[in-house]
Design a protein around this motif. Structure first.
Motif, PDB file in Angstrom:
ATOM      1  N   THR A 400       0.824  -1.212   0.000  1.00 25.37           N
ATOM      2  CA  THR A 400       0.000   0.000   0.000  1.00 25.37           C
ATOM      3  C   THR A 400       0.848   1.249   0.000  1.00 25.37           C
ATOM      4  O   THR A 400       0.493   2.273  -0.615  1.00 25.37           O
ATOM      5  CB  THR A 400      -0.919  -0.011   1.232  1.00 25.37           C
ATOM      6  OG1 THR A 400      -1.729  -1.187   1.197  1.00 25.37           O
ATOM      7  CG2 THR A 400      -1.827   1.232   1.239  1.00 25.37           C
ATOM      8  N   ASP A 440      -3.529  10.532   1.104  1.00 25.08           N
ATOM      9  CA  ASP A 440      -3.639   9.457   0.117  1.00 25.08           C
ATOM     10  C   ASP A 440      -3.317   8.091   0.749  1.00 25.08           C
ATOM     11  O   ASP A 440      -3.925   7.081   0.395  1.00 25.08           O
ATOM     12  CB  ASP A 440      -2.669   9.708  -1.048  1.00 25.08           C
ATOM     13  CG  ASP A 440      -3.169  10.843  -1.936  1.00 25.08           C
ATOM     14  OD1 ASP A 440      -4.356  11.166  -1.842  1.00 25.08           O
ATOM     15  OD2 ASP A 440      -2.320  11.354  -2.707  1.00 25.08           O
ATOM     16  N   GLN A 443      -6.326   6.931   2.564  1.00 18.16           N
ATOM     17  CA  GLN A 443      -7.355   6.461   1.633  1.00 18.16           C
ATOM     18  C   GLN A 443      -7.004   5.058   1.083  1.00 18.16           C
ATOM     19  O   GLN A 443      -7.871   4.207   0.922  1.00 18.16           O
ATOM     20  CB  GLN A 443      -7.496   7.472   0.490  1.00 18.16           C
ATOM     21  CG  GLN A 443      -8.146   8.767   0.926  1.00 18.16           C
ATOM     22  CD  GLN A 443      -8.211   9.783  -0.208  1.00 18.16           C
ATOM     23  OE1 GLN A 443      -7.772   9.501  -1.342  1.00 18.16           O
ATOM     24  NE2 GLN A 443      -8.769  10.969   0.073  1.00 18.16           N
ATOM     25  N   GLN A 444      -5.722   4.849   0.788  1.00 18.30           N
ATOM     26  CA  GLN A 444      -5.309   3.553   0.271  1.00 18.30           C
ATOM     27  C   GLN A 444      -5.552   2.465   1.310  1.00 18.30           C
ATOM     28  O   GLN A 444      -5.973   1.346   0.977  1.00 18.30           O
ATOM     29  CB  GLN A 444      -3.818   3.593  -0.122  1.00 18.30           C
ATOM     30  CG  GLN A 444      -3.528   4.410  -1.353  1.00 18.30           C
ATOM     31  CD  GLN A 444      -4.184   3.816  -2.591  1.00 18.30           C
ATOM     32  OE1 GLN A 444      -4.335   2.592  -2.733  1.00 18.30           O
ATOM     33  NE2 GLN A 444      -4.634   4.694  -3.477  1.00 18.30           N
ATOM     34  N   LYS A 447      -9.181   1.656   1.342  1.00 15.97           N
ATOM     35  CA  LYS A 447      -9.552   0.826   0.192  1.00 15.97           C
ATOM     36  C   LYS A 447      -9.123  -0.632   0.391  1.00 15.97           C
ATOM     37  O   LYS A 447      -9.723  -1.532  -0.194  1.00 15.97           O
ATOM     38  CB  LYS A 447      -8.899   1.380  -1.084  1.00 15.97           C
ATOM     39  CG  LYS A 447      -9.525   2.699  -1.529  1.00 15.97           C
ATOM     40  CD  LYS A 447      -8.824   3.188  -2.790  1.00 15.97           C
ATOM     41  CE  LYS A 447      -9.413   4.535  -3.244  1.00 15.97           C
ATOM     42  NZ  LYS A 447      -8.751   5.037  -4.472  1.00 15.97           N
ATOM     43  N   ASN A 448      -8.028  -0.866   1.150  1.00 16.24           N
ATOM     44  CA  ASN A 448      -7.516  -2.239   1.363  1.00 16.24           C
ATOM     45  C   ASN A 448      -8.069  -2.841   2.647  1.00 16.24           C
ATOM     46  O   ASN A 448      -7.394  -3.626   3.327  1.00 16.24           O
ATOM     47  CB  ASN A 448      -5.990  -2.220   1.426  1.00 16.24           C
ATOM     48  CG  ASN A 448      -5.366  -2.074   0.056  1.00 16.24           C
ATOM     49  OD1 ASN A 448      -5.267  -3.020  -0.694  1.00 16.24           O
ATOM     50  ND2 ASN A 448      -4.977  -0.849  -0.260  1.00 16.24           N
TER      51      ASN A 448
END
Length: 495
Positions: A400, A440, A443-444, A447-448
């Motif tokens: 990530t 960011d 956010q990553q 998402k994971n």
């Protein structure tokens, strides 16, 4: 080497020579002659005769301890037999068998010896000259000397011993054919020799002592003897006659009648004596036999008869002992070979064991040196086995992160989550190029499948290239369960 008394054994007395056999040859010291007294004769009492003879030897200063006996030809019997051509080891047995069939006296009463004559061309048989003497006569003579402590070394026949002496004096005569004639008193001994081999010998008695009659009788006996031996001569004529102790007139008569060379030799003149020979020896030819048997011990130039040591077949070697010995040696060799091979095998195995032990020690040493590493690996393996989810979280975080060109982490802590709604708790402290880079990252993570808890950064680390400090507090959530969408079947109009 030894002193001997060589004696011609007559029923009337003894005549002989005292001699010495050494390395250089035979030396004759002197002659002697001893008549037997009527009341002390070996035929009656050998022991008493020996006692008397001992005194006579002492009187004559004869000190030799070894005796050689030459018996007169007329006291013995000689036959010419023909036997089949057989191996030499079988000759004695055949000779005894044929003599037993010819002799009127049992063989156990005789002393026996033989001379094997050379093979004759064109004949499938061999001639054998067989000599015998009454065992009683022989034993009386031997016992007489043994009773006074003397050793009888050999016993033979005078006519054969005459030839031995002539061989010493006149070697060329023995190539023959030649005839040896010896007159001893009234007894005439004839011996035929050819190519150094005695072919036959005989004895006859002369009826007169008149010289002229004796010479004529000798000529007659020689003619009779040669006629009887013509088959053995094979047509050859006598080349020479040796007359021992004979008269020159007799020699001249024989030359005239027989047309051959005749030579007279005298034992009293032919030999070199240390002491002057006795004049009492009436017939010098009587000494030829004792001289011959004396010379036969020094050098064997003719095969002779010896009743004490008769010809025998060569004894076949007893190979059983040899075979047993070879068998034992072979067994011992096999055992030694087996022991050697076993010993070598044991040594090889010991060497292999030593090599294996060295390899084992080297491996043990290697293992000992690598034990800390193994323990570390074991601990890591144990940790990995006990924290599979945490590692997975770290791997996901690694994928990530955008890379150190934008952010970097100075601290990272992943722990198992205490709540049942998340798997692991992730806390991190780092710096970013811009504030947007930190957002960011959050956010990553979201998402994971991370639940990110907003948190004000307490990071006071200042980095000119990465001026934005940040902190992350997130939880790794279990995988989302897939939502199965219901299938809606559209109704068709009119149905």
């Amino acid at each position: 080497m030894a002193d001997y008394l060589a004696i011609n054994w007559e029923k009337t007395g003894l005549t002989g020579v005292e001699g010495h056999i050494g390395v250089s040859g035979v030396s004759v010291k002197r002659t002697f002659q001893i008549p037997w007294p009527e009341q002390l004769h070996p035929e009656k009492d050998p022991v008493s005769a020996g006692s008397w003879l001992k005194n006579e030897f002492s009187r004559l200063k004869l000190t030799a301890k070894q005796i050689l006996i030459s018996f007169p030809r007329h006291d013995t019997t000689i036959r010419l037999l023909e036997i089949p051509e057989v191996p030499l080891e079988e000759v004695p047995e055949i000779v005894h068998l044929q003599t037993a069939t010819r002799s009127s006296v049992p063989l156990n009463q005789l002393m026996l010896d033989y001379l094997l004559l050379p093979a004759r061309e064109g004949k499938v048989t061999r001639e054998v000259l067989v000599a015998s003497i009454a065992k009683q006569t022989h034993n009386q003579a031997v016992k007489t000397f043994q009773s006074i402590g003397l050793e009888v070394t050999a016993t033979g026949i005078s006519s054969i011993n005459n030839a031995v002496w002539v061989t010493h004096c006149k070697p060329a005569v023995m190539d023959g054919p030649a005839l040896i004639v010896n007159l001893v008193g009234t007894n005439l001994e004839l011996t035929l020799v050819h190519q150094r081999q005695i072919l036959f010998t005989s004895s006859s008695t002369l009826g007169s002592i008149e010289p002229a009659i004796v010479d004529q009788t000798i000529h007659t006996e020689i003619n009779r003897f040669l006629l009887s031996r013509s088959s053995q001569l094979g047509g050859d004529k006598i080349s020479q006659i040796v007359l021992i102790g004979g008269r020159e007139e007799c020699a001249a008569l024989l030359v005239e009648r027989l047309q051959c060379a005749v030579e007279v030799i005298n034992p009293l003149q032919q030999e070199h004596y240390s002491q002057e020979p006795s004049e009492e020896v009436a017939s010098p030819g009587v000494l030829a036999g004792p001289l011959g048997i004396l010379y036969s011990l020094q050098q064997k130039q003719l095969e002779i008869v010896d009743f004490l040591h008769p010809h025998k077949a060569d004894e076949k070697p007893d190979r059983r002992k040899l075979q047993i010995g070879l068998g034992l040696a072979g067994t011992a060799l096999i055992l030694l070979t087996a022991l050697y091979l076993t010993h070598r095998s044991v040594l090889d195995l010991d060497e292999q064991i030593a090599d294996r032990q060295k390899i084992q020690r080297d491996l043990d040493e290697l293992l000992k040196r690598g034990q800390p590493t193994l323990e570390s690996v074991a601990l890591i393996q144990k940790w990995e086995n006990s924290n599979p989810k945490t590692l997975k979280v770290l791997q996901e975080v690694d994928t990530t992160l955008p890379g150190t060109d934008r952010i970097y982490l100075s601290e990272l802590d992943v722990n198992r989550s205490a709540s049942q709604s998340s798997l692991s708790r992730l806390r991190a402290i780092g710096n970013a190029k811009e504030d947007l880079d930190a957002r960011d990252l959050n956010q990553q993570l979201s998402k994971n499948n991370f639940r990110v808890h907003p948190k004000r950064s307490t990071n006071k680390t200042y980095d000119a290239e990465y001026p934005v400090p940040f902190e992350i507090d997130a939880e790794k959530l279990p995988p989302r369960s897939e939502v199965i969408q219901p299938v809606v079947t559209a109704k068709q109009n009119g149905n």
